[in-house]
Design an enzyme around this catalytic site. Structure first.
Site, mmCIF file in Angstrom:
data_model
loop_
_atom_site.group_PDB
_atom_site.id
_atom_site.type_symbol
_atom_site.label_atom_id
_atom_site.label_comp_id
_atom_site.label_asym_id
_atom_site.label_seq_id
_atom_site.Cartn_x
_atom_site.Cartn_y
_atom_site.Cartn_z
ATOM 1 N N SER A 1 41.446 66.738 -62.636
ATOM 2 C CA SER A 1 41.801 66.927 -61.228
ATOM 3 C C SER A 1 40.830 67.839 -60.492
ATOM 4 O O SER A 1 40.830 67.868 -59.263
ATOM 5 C CB SER A 1 43.214 67.495 -61.114
ATOM 6 O OG SER A 1 43.322 68.711 -61.821
ATOM 7 N N HIS B 1 40.737 59.753 -61.095
ATOM 8 C CA HIS B 1 41.776 60.760 -60.902
ATOM 9 C C HIS B 1 43.004 60.143 -60.247
ATOM 10 O O HIS B 1 42.988 59.784 -59.063
ATOM 11 C CB HIS B 1 41.244 61.912 -60.037
ATOM 12 C CG HIS B 1 42.258 62.980 -59.794
ATOM 13 N ND1 HIS B 1 42.342 63.677 -58.603
ATOM 14 C CD2 HIS B 1 43.266 63.462 -60.580
ATOM 15 C CE1 HIS B 1 43.341 64.540 -58.677
ATOM 16 N NE2 HIS B 1 43.908 64.424 -59.855
ATOM 17 N N GLU C 1 41.214 58.617 -56.986
ATOM 18 C CA GLU C 1 39.873 59.081 -56.645
ATOM 19 C C GLU C 1 38.902 58.618 -57.739
ATOM 20 O O GLU C 1 39.111 58.887 -58.917
ATOM 21 C CB GLU C 1 39.831 60.606 -56.547
ATOM 22 C CG GLU C 1 40.618 61.156 -55.364
ATOM 23 C CD GLU C 1 40.594 62.678 -55.309
ATOM 24 O OE1 GLU C 1 40.392 63.226 -54.214
ATOM 25 O OE2 GLU C 1 40.788 63.312 -56.372
ATOM 26 N N ASN D 1 42.368 67.678 -53.975
ATOM 27 C CA ASN D 1 42.656 69.033 -54.457
ATOM 28 C C ASN D 1 41.832 70.086 -53.739
ATOM 29 O O ASN D 1 42.212 71.268 -53.743
ATOM 30 C CB ASN D 1 42.433 69.114 -55.968
ATOM 31 C CG ASN D 1 43.674 68.708 -56.732
ATOM 32 O OD1 ASN D 1 44.798 68.996 -56.320
ATOM 33 N ND2 ASN D 1 43.488 68.013 -57.837
#
Length: 491
Positions: free
Chosen positions: A106, A127, A139, A177
């Site tokens: 992540s 991800h 992602e 993130n």
């Protein structure tokens, strides 16, 4: 996470082997996936035949050697660089050269993970977001050495699995993130400053901001240890940039083992010790006589309409020269601009200043946060609350913190999104799409900034920077450029 990825792959028609270092974990995951299939069948979202076929494609593996004929291996182990490197280096020696390698990290660098491989070009990031079966976003992350053809194949795979893939280079936090950090960071800072308690902040973000979950209940769901690890990873990767600094509150809670739902205690208690989460609201106050509602702005418009629907009397005025929303019982209400109410009262010479927080939609919001200047009289503060309550809002009082809660957080999210675009992580459309699908935000941060007004967003950030004297709130050069050029991010 690994079980969720396996479920999606099996439903898409792939035979899947699950391997876990913990004995019995793969079998347990397959049983859990079977229960998920049964629930989907019960809801009519999956046929029994499809469920049985997908379940039959899932097999546990007891050793890495059993993965030797795989076409794609997705690593979803602990978020530790060395552990991931060791595993992938071992896999590389076992797997055929045409097998794709992907990491579900992540926040760790794909470039760094791949650096230990003999052929780093075969590794990329894939991800997923929890819960994997229901979250659309994936992602697809390219390291410096990643083969573009592998990136294309992983994107095609994600599409075939019914996901919405977005591409990004291997930068700290990737898209989601990274851009999401202020949602947690600003809430933790507000808690640390004594603005109010976690239950009240969560209620404000849900009922005014339109977020599906407040930041504290979301951290409890994710796991405070995981959220802190991502925060520390992004902060370290940006060389301790204060914008991403983790919170001492969260660090202390992790040290105590208060990890959220999985440990039975985080910002809230769970299980037998579960507690009622009651936000703080101003007790019912009388509506002040003949409030004056001005003509400009979404809050003023909503106040007038909501009072009219309730057949409550008020006076309508034209535009206000200083941006006031309403006058009621001696109180003067403004929308927060990133300064404290006390500073704004002093600079404007209006002692009875009451600031109101941002809402996604003032027409439908059920709660608003307010802050009163220290110079404000108790009677005026009560009158301001009474006016908002008469219009149908629950009113949550905050300490006189700059920017209140939703406004400062949304402006910081937009600023981070603008910087991601500025630094060529992705384009404006992609960052808005990623944040809506990956975090379920009600609006993409750049679209939200344009709804507020880019000039206002810049003003809030500049005032926060001046109030705190910190580089944390510096304005993205791209956001500033859009303000000066009067151009849209989405033009």
């Amino acid at each position: 996470m690994g079980a969720g990825i396996a479920q999606v792959a099996a439903m898409a028609g792939h035979p899947v082997r699950l391997l876990d270092a913990r004995e019995g974990a793969a079998e347990q995951a397959i049983s859990g996936i079977g229960l998920s299939f049964a629930r989907l069948v019960g809801k009519g979202k999956l046929t029994a035949a499809h469920s049985h076929a997908a379940q039959a494609r899932l097999l546990p593996a007891s050793s890495l050697a059993e993965l030797a004929d795989s076409g794609l291996v997705i690593e979803a182990i602990v978020e530790d660089l060395t552990a991931k490197q060791d595993l992938l280096r071992t896999l590389e020696a076992l797997l055929p050269a045409d097998c794709l390698l992907a990491s579900n990290t992540s926040s760790l660098s794909i470039t760094a993970i791949a650096a230990v491989l003999k052929t780093p070009s075969r590794l990329a990031g894939l991800h997923f977001f929890n819960p994997v079966p229901s979250m659309a976003l994936v992602e697809v992350i390219s390291g410096l050495a990643s083969d573009p053809q592998i990136i294309d194949r992983l994107q095609e795979t994600a599409l075939a699995w019914g996901k919405t893939p977005v591409r990004a280079p291997s930068t700290p936090g990737f898209i989601v993130n990274r851009v999401a950090r202020p949602y947690y960071g600003e809430a933790l800072r507000l808690l640390n400053e004594g603005a109010t308690d976690s239950a009240t902040l969560d209620a404000i973000f849900r009922e005014a901001g339109g977020f599906r979950m407040g930041p504290f209940e979301l951290m409890d769901l994710i796991g405070l240890d995981i959220n802190l690890a991502v925060s520390q990873s992004v902060w370290a990767a940006f060389f301790n940039d204060p914008r991403y600094a983790p919170s001492p509150i969260q660090q202390e809670m992790v040290a105590a083992g208060f990890l959220g739902r999985k440990s039975g205690r985080g910002f809230y208690r769970y299980g037998q010790d579960a507690e009622l989460r009651t936000p703080i609201s101003v007790p019912a106050r009388a509506m002040p006589p003949k409030p004056l509602i001005f003509a400009d702005g979404a809050l003023a418009k909503a106040l007038g309409e909501r009072l009219h629907e309730r057949h409550l009397p008020f006076q309508a005025a034209g535009s206000s020269p200083d941006g006031r929303v309403a006058e009621a019982g001696g109180a003067v209400l403004y929308i927060t601009d990133g300064r404290s109410a006390s500073e704004r009262a002093a600079r404007k010479g209006v002692s009875n200043t009451v600031l109101v927080d941002l809402a996604l939609d003032y027409d439908s919001a059920t709660r608003l946060a307010i802050a009163t200047a220290e110079q404000c009289s108790p009677a005026a503060a009560e009158a301001a609350a009474g006016l908002l309550q008469a219009a149908g809002f629950a009113v949550s009082p905050l300490a006189d913190v700059p920017g209140l809660a939703v406004m400062r957080s949304v402006c910081m999210l937009a600023n981070e999104a603008a910087d991601a675009v500025y630094q060529q992580v992705c384009d404006a459309r992609t960052v808005d799409l990623a944040m809506r699908l990956g975090t379920s935000y009600p609006l993409g941060p750049l679209a939200w900034a344009e709804a507020i007004g880019l000039k206002q967003v810049r003003r809030v950030l500049s005032n926060l920077a001046a109030s705190y004297g910190e580089d944390r709130y510096r304005v993205s050069p791209l956001l500033a450029r859009k303000v000066f050029s009067r151009k849209s991010f989405h033009a």
